[in-house]
Design a protein around this motif. Structure first.
Motif, PDB file in Angstrom:
ATOM      1  N   GLU A 167      55.973  55.151  84.329  1.00  0.00           N
ATOM      2  CA  GLU A 167      55.723  55.575  82.938  1.00  0.00           C
ATOM      3  C   GLU A 167      56.986  55.711  82.054  1.00  0.00           C
ATOM      4  O   GLU A 167      57.100  55.135  80.952  1.00  0.00           O
ATOM      5  N   TYR A 168      58.013  56.191  82.786  1.00  0.00           N
ATOM      6  CA  TYR A 168      59.153  56.485  81.902  1.00  0.00           C
ATOM      7  C   TYR A 168      60.332  55.929  82.736  1.00  0.00           C
ATOM      8  O   TYR A 168      61.486  56.309  82.449  1.00  0.00           O
ATOM      9  N   ASP A 169      60.257  54.975  83.490  1.00  0.00           N
ATOM     10  CA  ASP A 169      61.169  54.117  84.129  1.00  0.00           C
ATOM     11  C   ASP A 169      60.576  52.775  84.419  1.00  0.00           C
ATOM     12  O   ASP A 169      59.990  52.480  85.429  1.00  0.00           O
ATOM     13  N   GLN A 170      61.048  51.772  83.734  1.00  0.00           N
ATOM     14  CA  GLN A 170      60.530  50.506  83.731  1.00  0.00           C
ATOM     15  C   GLN A 170      60.789  49.850  85.296  1.00  0.00           C
ATOM     16  O   GLN A 170      60.193  49.000  85.539  1.00  0.00           O
ATOM     17  N   ASP A 171      61.835  50.443  85.890  1.00  0.00           N
ATOM     18  CA  ASP A 171      62.134  49.782  87.521  1.00  0.00           C
ATOM     19  C   ASP A 171      61.604  50.782  88.354  1.00  0.00           C
ATOM     20  O   ASP A 171      61.808  50.491  89.364  1.00  0.00           O
ATOM     21  N   GLY A 172      60.545  51.677  88.028  1.00  0.00           N
ATOM     22  CA  GLY A 172      60.164  52.525  89.186  1.00  0.00           C
ATOM     23  C   GLY A 172      58.953  51.910  89.291  1.00  0.00           C
ATOM     24  O   GLY A 172      58.233  51.088  88.950  1.00  0.00           O
ATOM     25  N   PRO A 173      58.194  52.780  90.327  1.00  0.00           N
ATOM     26  CA  PRO A 173      56.963  52.394  91.008  1.00  0.00           C
ATOM     27  C   PRO A 173      55.697  52.525  90.129  1.00  0.00           C
ATOM     28  O   PRO A 173      55.734  53.551  89.606  1.00  0.00           O
ATOM     29  N   THR A 174      54.817  51.807  90.054  1.00  0.00           N
ATOM     30  CA  THR A 174      53.494  52.043  89.358  1.00  0.00           C
ATOM     31  C   THR A 174      52.553  52.890  90.398  1.00  0.00           C
ATOM     32  O   THR A 174      53.022  53.177  91.492  1.00  0.00           O
ATOM     33  N   LEU A 175      51.436  53.110  89.894  1.00  0.00           N
ATOM     34  CA  LEU A 175      50.737  54.008  90.755  1.00  0.00           C
ATOM     35  C   LEU A 175      50.317  53.402  91.972  1.00  0.00           C
ATOM     36  O   LEU A 175      50.321  53.792  92.994  1.00  0.00           O
ATOM     37  N   SER A 176      49.934  51.917  91.985  1.00  0.00           N
ATOM     38  CA  SER A 176      49.602  51.159  93.263  1.00  0.00           C
ATOM     39  C   SER A 176      50.793  51.364  94.022  1.00  0.00           C
ATOM     40  O   SER A 176      50.686  50.480  95.240  1.00  0.00           O
ATOM     41  N   GLU A 177      52.075  51.227  93.707  1.00  0.00           N
ATOM     42  CA  GLU A 177      52.991  51.247  94.550  1.00  0.00           C
ATOM     43  C   GLU A 177      53.758  52.680  94.930  1.00  0.00           C
ATOM     44  O   GLU A 177      54.695  52.787  95.560  1.00  0.00           O
TER      45      GLU A 177
ATOM     46  N   PHE B 251      49.802  77.183  98.416  1.00  0.00           N
ATOM     47  CA  PHE B 251      48.511  76.744  98.581  1.00  0.00           C
ATOM     48  C   PHE B 251      48.602  75.154  99.017  1.00  0.00           C
ATOM     49  O   PHE B 251      49.630  74.548  98.667  1.00  0.00           O
ATOM     50  N   LEU B 252      47.827  74.435  99.526  1.00  0.00           N
ATOM     51  CA  LEU B 252      47.381  73.088  99.480  1.00  0.00           C
ATOM     52  C   LEU B 252      47.012  72.520  98.143  1.00  0.00           C
ATOM     53  O   LEU B 252      45.779  72.968  97.687  1.00  0.00           O
ATOM     54  N   TYR B 253      47.778  71.599  97.493  1.00  0.00           N
ATOM     55  CA  TYR B 253      47.533  71.095  96.058  1.00  0.00           C
ATOM     56  C   TYR B 253      46.944  69.656  96.413  1.00  0.00           C
ATOM     57  O   TYR B 253      47.893  68.772  97.253  1.00  0.00           O
ATOM     58  N   LEU B 254      45.956  69.402  95.582  1.00  0.00           N
ATOM     59  CA  LEU B 254      45.344  68.082  95.377  1.00  0.00           C
ATOM     60  C   LEU B 254      45.114  67.491  94.175  1.00  0.00           C
ATOM     61  O   LEU B 254      44.373  67.954  93.369  1.00  0.00           O
ATOM     62  N   GLY B 255      45.750  66.291  93.964  1.00  0.00           N
ATOM     63  CA  GLY B 255      45.586  65.982  92.580  1.00  0.00           C
ATOM     64  C   GLY B 255      45.939  64.395  92.700  1.00  0.00           C
ATOM     65  O   GLY B 255      46.791  63.769  92.185  1.00  0.00           O
ATOM     66  N   LEU B 256      44.706  63.796  93.282  1.00  0.00           N
ATOM     67  CA  LEU B 256      45.236  62.288  93.734  1.00  0.00           C
ATOM     68  C   LEU B 256      44.803  61.427  92.461  1.00  0.00           C
ATOM     69  O   LEU B 256      43.582  61.538  91.807  1.00  0.00           O
ATOM     70  N   PRO B 257      45.478  60.440  92.451  1.00  0.00           N
ATOM     71  CA  PRO B 257      45.148  59.545  91.200  1.00  0.00           C
ATOM     72  C   PRO B 257      44.202  58.320  91.458  1.00  0.00           C
ATOM     73  O   PRO B 257      44.232  58.116  92.580  1.00  0.00           O
ATOM     74  N   LEU B 258      43.501  57.713  90.368  1.00  0.00           N
ATOM     75  CA  LEU B 258      42.628  56.444  90.589  1.00  0.00           C
ATOM     76  C   LEU B 258      43.778  55.248  91.183  1.00  0.00           C
ATOM     77  O   LEU B 258      44.887  55.398  90.686  1.00  0.00           O
ATOM     78  N   ALA B 259      43.213  54.400  91.792  1.00  0.00           N
ATOM     79  CA  ALA B 259      43.846  53.419  92.418  1.00  0.00           C
ATOM     80  C   ALA B 259      44.007  52.260  91.314  1.00  0.00           C
ATOM     81  O   ALA B 259      43.444  51.415  91.583  1.00  0.00           O
ATOM     82  N   ILE B 260      44.872  52.394  90.247  1.00  0.00           N
ATOM     83  CA  ILE B 260      44.792  51.420  89.326  1.00  0.00           C
ATOM     84  C   ILE B 260      46.051  50.602  89.599  1.00  0.00           C
ATOM     85  O   ILE B 260      47.001  51.170  89.730  1.00  0.00           O
ATOM     86  N   ARG B 261      45.697  49.121  89.759  1.00  0.00           N
ATOM     87  CA  ARG B 261      46.657  48.318  89.990  1.00  0.00           C
ATOM     88  C   ARG B 261      47.759  48.388  88.777  1.00  0.00           C
ATOM     89  O   ARG B 261      47.429  48.223  87.763  1.00  0.00           O
ATOM     90  N   GLY B 262      49.165  48.347  89.055  1.00  0.00           N
ATOM     91  CA  GLY B 262      50.064  48.417  87.981  1.00  0.00           C
ATOM     92  C   GLY B 262      49.848  49.762  87.022  1.00  0.00           C
ATOM     93  O   GLY B 262      50.645  49.833  86.006  1.00  0.00           O
ATOM     94  N   GLY B 263      49.246  50.834  87.348  1.00  0.00           N
ATOM     95  CA  GLY B 263      48.965  52.075  86.342  1.00  0.00           C
ATOM     96  C   GLY B 263      50.318  52.849  86.021  1.00  0.00           C
ATOM     97  O   GLY B 263      51.466  53.027  87.031  1.00  0.00           O
ATOM     98  N   THR B 264      50.231  53.250  84.904  1.00  0.00           N
ATOM     99  CA  THR B 264      51.397  54.084  84.530  1.00  0.00           C
ATOM    100  C   THR B 264      50.988  55.578  84.690  1.00  0.00           C
ATOM    101  O   THR B 264      51.764  56.541  84.852  1.00  0.00           O
ATOM    102  N   GLY B 265      49.768  56.072  85.145  1.00  0.00           N
ATOM    103  CA  GLY B 265      49.177  57.336  85.472  1.00  0.00           C
ATOM    104  C   GLY B 265      47.884  57.374  85.506  1.00  0.00           C
ATOM    105  O   GLY B 265      46.942  56.422  85.581  1.00  0.00           O
ATOM    106  N   SER B 266      46.978  58.538  85.729  1.00  0.00           N
ATOM    107  CA  SER B 266      45.750  58.368  85.821  1.00  0.00           C
ATOM    108  C   SER B 266      45.238  59.935  85.808  1.00  0.00           C
ATOM    109  O   SER B 266      45.816  60.945  86.173  1.00  0.00           O
TER     110      SER B 266
END
Length: 256
Positions: free
Chosen positions: A87-97, A225-240
């Motif tokens: 989302e904030y780094d065009q060279d960074g990993p997308t959600l699916s990566e 605590f144990l935190y869970l905040g899992l994103p949807l598996a959006i191909r090429g996603g910037t967030g979820s």
């Protein structure tokens, strides 16, 4: 779950509420999703439309079991959501990566709820909150920041214009200590009057993620605590959008 809830009503199974009994103590950190909710200006406002009602399913599809469904038009950054580095780094990993380990793990919540806009969350305030919590900050931790913004302002429009966020120094203080995900109960980890998004710049530099618009952080402030905040598996996603929860007596929580 209360044992006196009538079986078969209010979301309780017909055979009894005990069917939903769980050993874990879970706190829901997710805000309600609805049309007209306050949204950061750059993102699509959510639009919810009925696809078909129970009655329409019978007449249009000829089914004997009526069912209903809605259609959603949303931004990847709607409500309680997490970001991919892309989302904030065009060279960074997308959600699916992105490894899921960014989005779950051992976490602590620091209480900085005495601050008010336009104050920013500085290293000194983080150090004090950490000391007051009695916790230690460990490499690989997820850190949630309880500012009280959601409790005070949601769902007013001020929620997206009068919130405290991290200064660049505050974000760097967390990143340099090995935090992999910074969460907050406001619309952004950055301050409302920060046009340069300095917290996100630090996340870009350190290749870490952030999670925004959390709720109920008062219930986990000062705890591990144990935190869970899992994103949807959006191909090429910037967030979820996510369903964020804290498990207080699970792996990653402090022993009682």
């Amino acid at each position: 779950m209360s044992a006196n809830v009538q079986a078969g009503s209010g979301g309780v199974p017909l055979l009894g509420a005990e069917l939903l009994a769980r050993d874990a103590e879970l706190v829901d950190l997710t805000g309600e999703f609805f049309q007209g909710m306050p949204m950061f200006a750059l993102h699509q406002a959510p639009f919810i439309m009925v696809n078909h009602t129970h009655e329409e399913a019978i007449t249009r599809l000829g089914v004997t079991l009526p069912f209903s469904a809605n259609n959603l038009l949303i931004s990847e950054h709607t409500g309680t959501h997490t970001d991919a580095i892309y989302e904030y780094d065009q060279d960074g990993p997308t959600l699916s990566e992105s490894p899921l380990e960014y989005y779950y793990g051992s976490a602590i919540c620091l209480d900085v709820s005495d601050l008010r806009f336009p104050e920013r969350i500085e290293p000194e305030r983080l150090e004090r909150a950490l000391a007051e919590s009695g916790q230690e900050l460990r490499k690989g931790d997820i850190v949630l920041l309880y500012t009280g913004t959601h409790e005070r302002l949601w769902p007013e429009q001020r929620y997206i214009s009068e919130y405290c966020g991290l200064s660049e120094a505050g974000a760097r203080w967390l990143a340099e200590r090995g935090v992999v995900n910074i969460g907050i109960d406001a619309v952004s980890i950055d301050a409302a009057d920060d046009p340069d998004f300095l917290g996100h710049i630090v996340c870009k530099e350190f290749h870490i993620v952030n999670t925004e618009s959390l709720t109920n952080l008062s219930k986990v402030a000062g705890k591990r605590f144990l935190y869970l905040g899992l994103p949807l598996a959006i191909r090429g996603g910037t967030g979820s959008p996510i369903r964020a929860v804290a498990i207080l007596n699970g792996p990653g929580a402090e022993p009682s």
